[in-house]
Design a protein around this motif. Structure first.
Motif, PDB file in Angstrom:
ATOM      1  N   ASP A  93       1.338  10.597   6.004  1.00 25.31           N
ATOM      2  CA  ASP A  93       2.304  11.666   6.260  1.00 25.31           C
ATOM      3  C   ASP A  93       1.653  13.015   5.993  1.00 25.31           C
ATOM      4  O   ASP A  93       0.865  13.162   5.044  1.00 25.31           O
ATOM      5  CB  ASP A  93       3.532  11.543   5.336  1.00 25.31           C
ATOM      6  CG  ASP A  93       4.263  10.218   5.482  1.00 25.31           C
ATOM      7  OD1 ASP A  93       5.265  10.189   6.208  1.00 25.31           O
ATOM      8  OD2 ASP A  93       3.824   9.225   4.864  1.00 25.31           O
ATOM      9  N   GLU A  94       1.992  13.998   6.816  1.00 20.48           N
ATOM     10  CA  GLU A  94       1.606  15.384   6.556  1.00 20.48           C
ATOM     11  C   GLU A  94       2.889  16.189   6.399  1.00 20.48           C
ATOM     12  O   GLU A  94       3.772  16.130   7.253  1.00 20.48           O
ATOM     13  CB  GLU A  94       0.780  15.953   7.704  1.00 20.48           C
ATOM     14  CG  GLU A  94      -0.595  15.317   7.837  1.00 20.48           C
ATOM     15  CD  GLU A  94      -1.433  16.013   8.899  1.00 20.48           C
ATOM     16  OE1 GLU A  94      -1.533  17.257   8.859  1.00 20.48           O
ATOM     17  OE2 GLU A  94      -1.963  15.307   9.778  1.00 20.48           O
TER      18      GLU A  94
ATOM     19  N   SER B 140       0.830  -1.197   0.000  1.00 20.96           N
ATOM     20  CA  SER B 140       0.000   0.000   0.000  1.00 20.96           C
ATOM     21  C   SER B 140       0.872   1.256   0.000  1.00 20.96           C
ATOM     22  O   SER B 140       1.764   1.406   0.843  1.00 20.96           O
ATOM     23  CB  SER B 140      -0.908   0.000   1.233  1.00 20.96           C
ATOM     24  OG  SER B 140      -1.756   1.121   1.220  1.00 20.96           O
ATOM     25  N   PRO B 141       0.671   2.171  -0.950  1.00 21.00           N
ATOM     26  CA  PRO B 141       1.513   3.368  -1.035  1.00 21.00           C
ATOM     27  C   PRO B 141       1.286   4.335   0.118  1.00 21.00           C
ATOM     28  O   PRO B 141       0.205   4.374   0.711  1.00 21.00           O
ATOM     29  CB  PRO B 141       1.092   3.992  -2.366  1.00 21.00           C
ATOM     30  CG  PRO B 141      -0.284   3.483  -2.610  1.00 21.00           C
ATOM     31  CD  PRO B 141      -0.333   2.112  -2.021  1.00 21.00           C
ATOM     32  N   ARG B 142       2.313   5.103   0.422  1.00 17.75           N
ATOM     33  CA  ARG B 142       2.171   6.157   1.425  1.00 17.75           C
ATOM     34  C   ARG B 142       1.325   7.274   0.848  1.00 17.75           C
ATOM     35  O   ARG B 142       1.418   7.612  -0.337  1.00 17.75           O
ATOM     36  CB  ARG B 142       3.552   6.687   1.832  1.00 17.75           C
ATOM     37  CG  ARG B 142       4.324   5.684   2.646  1.00 17.75           C
ATOM     38  CD  ARG B 142       5.761   6.073   2.863  1.00 17.75           C
ATOM     39  NE  ARG B 142       5.939   7.142   3.825  1.00 17.75           N
ATOM     40  CZ  ARG B 142       7.108   7.431   4.386  1.00 17.75           C
ATOM     41  NH1 ARG B 142       8.184   6.720   4.082  1.00 17.75           N
ATOM     42  NH2 ARG B 142       7.213   8.416   5.260  1.00 17.75           N
ATOM     43  N   VAL B 143       0.490   7.861   1.698  1.00 18.70           N
ATOM     44  CA  VAL B 143      -0.415   8.931   1.284  1.00 18.70           C
ATOM     45  C   VAL B 143       0.035  10.213   1.986  1.00 18.70           C
ATOM     46  O   VAL B 143      -0.025  10.314   3.219  1.00 18.70           O
ATOM     47  CB  VAL B 143      -1.877   8.602   1.653  1.00 18.70           C
ATOM     48  CG1 VAL B 143      -2.800   9.713   1.179  1.00 18.70           C
ATOM     49  CG2 VAL B 143      -2.283   7.264   1.047  1.00 18.70           C
ATOM     50  N   VAL B 144       0.490  11.169   1.208  1.00 15.84           N
ATOM     51  CA  VAL B 144       1.106  12.387   1.744  1.00 15.84           C
ATOM     52  C   VAL B 144       0.165  13.569   1.563  1.00 15.84           C
ATOM     53  O   VAL B 144      -0.243  13.888   0.442  1.00 15.84           O
ATOM     54  CB  VAL B 144       2.448  12.674   1.035  1.00 15.84           C
ATOM     55  CG1 VAL B 144       3.118  13.897   1.658  1.00 15.84           C
ATOM     56  CG2 VAL B 144       3.362  11.454   1.111  1.00 15.84           C
ATOM     57  N   LEU B 145      -0.158  14.208   2.660  1.00 14.97           N
ATOM     58  CA  LEU B 145      -1.019  15.381   2.646  1.00 14.97           C
ATOM     59  C   LEU B 145      -0.157  16.634   2.704  1.00 14.97           C
ATOM     60  O   LEU B 145       0.664  16.787   3.609  1.00 14.97           O
ATOM     61  CB  LEU B 145      -1.972  15.346   3.844  1.00 14.97           C
ATOM     62  CG  LEU B 145      -2.982  16.494   3.975  1.00 14.97           C
ATOM     63  CD1 LEU B 145      -4.018  16.411   2.871  1.00 14.97           C
ATOM     64  CD2 LEU B 145      -3.678  16.435   5.341  1.00 14.97           C
ATOM     65  N   LEU B 146      -0.325  17.526   1.738  1.00 19.25           N
ATOM     66  CA  LEU B 146       0.403  18.795   1.737  1.00 19.25           C
ATOM     67  C   LEU B 146      -0.402  19.816   2.515  1.00 19.25           C
ATOM     68  O   LEU B 146      -1.525  20.154   2.144  1.00 19.25           O
ATOM     69  CB  LEU B 146       0.617  19.300   0.303  1.00 19.25           C
ATOM     70  CG  LEU B 146       1.720  18.675  -0.544  1.00 19.25           C
ATOM     71  CD1 LEU B 146       3.078  18.828   0.125  1.00 19.25           C
ATOM     72  CD2 LEU B 146       1.444  17.228  -0.866  1.00 19.25           C
ATOM     73  N   CYS B 147       0.147  20.296   3.641  1.00 16.14           N
ATOM     74  CA  CYS B 147      -0.594  21.254   4.459  1.00 16.14           C
ATOM     75  C   CYS B 147       0.361  22.034   5.361  1.00 16.14           C
ATOM     76  O   CYS B 147       1.452  21.551   5.686  1.00 16.14           O
ATOM     77  CB  CYS B 147      -1.647  20.549   5.303  1.00 16.14           C
ATOM     78  SG  CYS B 147      -0.967  19.507   6.601  1.00 16.14           S
TER      79      CYS B 147
ATOM     80  N   ILE C  79      -1.626  14.414  -1.888  1.00 16.66           N
ATOM     81  CA  ILE C  79      -2.929  15.079  -1.862  1.00 16.66           C
ATOM     82  C   ILE C  79      -2.738  16.590  -1.760  1.00 16.66           C
ATOM     83  O   ILE C  79      -2.113  17.090  -0.825  1.00 16.66           O
ATOM     84  CB  ILE C  79      -3.786  14.599  -0.676  1.00 16.66           C
ATOM     85  CG1 ILE C  79      -4.055  13.096  -0.775  1.00 16.66           C
ATOM     86  CG2 ILE C  79      -5.110  15.360  -0.645  1.00 16.66           C
ATOM     87  CD1 ILE C  79      -4.880  12.547   0.383  1.00 16.66           C
ATOM     88  N   CYS C  80      -3.292  17.301  -2.736  1.00 15.58           N
ATOM     89  CA  CYS C  80      -3.219  18.765  -2.751  1.00 15.58           C
ATOM     90  C   CYS C  80      -4.560  19.339  -2.301  1.00 15.58           C
ATOM     91  O   CYS C  80      -5.584  19.080  -2.949  1.00 15.58           O
ATOM     92  CB  CYS C  80      -2.920  19.280  -4.155  1.00 15.58           C
ATOM     93  SG  CYS C  80      -1.484  18.520  -4.928  1.00 15.58           S
TER      94      CYS C  80
END
Length: 244
Positions: A130-131, A82-89, A112-113
């Motif tokens: 990740d954030e 499962s890929p890492r899901v990165v939130l840009l914030c 995620i933008c």
């Protein structure tokens, strides 16, 4: 490596992925970029992806359903783990070369933008791994941050750069700022290239570069020295700078 970017403005990435190192990396099958408009996953009849915040306040908040479904769709197509899901914030971990190197080890990333006032908190708590923040300031959306990650991670992939040592000696990759560079002509309008670089003596050149890297870091980013892996010889050079 596969990188999927979830955004409301996919056209913003057209120029980025069509030129220079990122285009070359794709042409060499080093990395593949997939830009997905997560509005397409909205179940609202008008394809809305935002709504007013509970409790009142200004701005609009991204609703969870479109992003949860978009991430689920991307993960279903993942070939490996499962890929890492990165939130840009703005509230995320400060992005750094170390983080770029960490991401570069992954087979797949989902970025995620966001836009508007923010995200429904359930996205943070139950969807992302990740954030990340690219700096202590606020942008209109996460697209520029995603571009930063895409560029910095791609150039660390084997085969992305023409010279494989380039990424290794870049500023921050060694924990120090990079040494000065010179090229032809050896003299330009009275300004000369340091003699040591013309000597052909590789050991002396490496010693000069290390000293200049330490000097540049000492004068411009002394905060980095406390985290750098310094030898006793490096420390002696820094002590000399301090006395001067």
């Amino acid at each position: 490596m596969k990188m999927t970017i979830l955004t409301l403005f996919p056209e913003m990435f057209d120029g980025l992925f069509s030129h220079s190192i990122l285009k070359q990396a794709q042409d060499r099958d080093v990395v593949s970029f997939h830009v997905v408009n997560f509005r397409e996953f909205s179940k609202d009849r008008h394809q809305r992806v935002d709504d007013y915040p509970y409790g009142g306040g200004g701005g609009m908040v991204l609703t969870p359903q479109p992003l949860f479904d978009a991430v689920k769709h991307v993960k279903e197509q993942a070939k490996g783990k499962s890929p890492r899901v990165v939130l840009l914030c703005p509230q995320g971990e400060p992005y750094s070369q170390k983080k770029a190197e960490e991401f570069a080890q992954e087979d797949e990333l989902i970025l995620i933008c966001g836009h508007y006032e923010g995200f429904d908190e359930r996205i943070r708590e139950h969807l992302v791994t990740d954030e990340v923040s690219i700096g202590d300031y606020v942008l209109t959306g996460g697209e520029i941050g995603a571009m930063v990650i895409a560029d910095s991670v791609t150039r660390l992939q084997q085969g992305a750069l023409g010279n494989e040592t380039s990424a290794v000696t870049d500023s921050h990759s060694t924990g120090l700022l990079e040494y000065p560079h010179y090229t032809r002509p050896a003299e330009f309008e009275g300004m000369k290239v340091p003699d040591v670089l013309l000597s052909g003596h590789h050991a002396k050149i490496e010693a000069w570069r290390r000293q200049e890297s330490l000097k540049r870091t000492f004068t411009r980013r002394p905060d980095m020295l406390s985290k750098a892996d310094l030898t006793p010889k490096d420390q002696a050079i820094i002590d000399k700078f301090t006395k001067e």
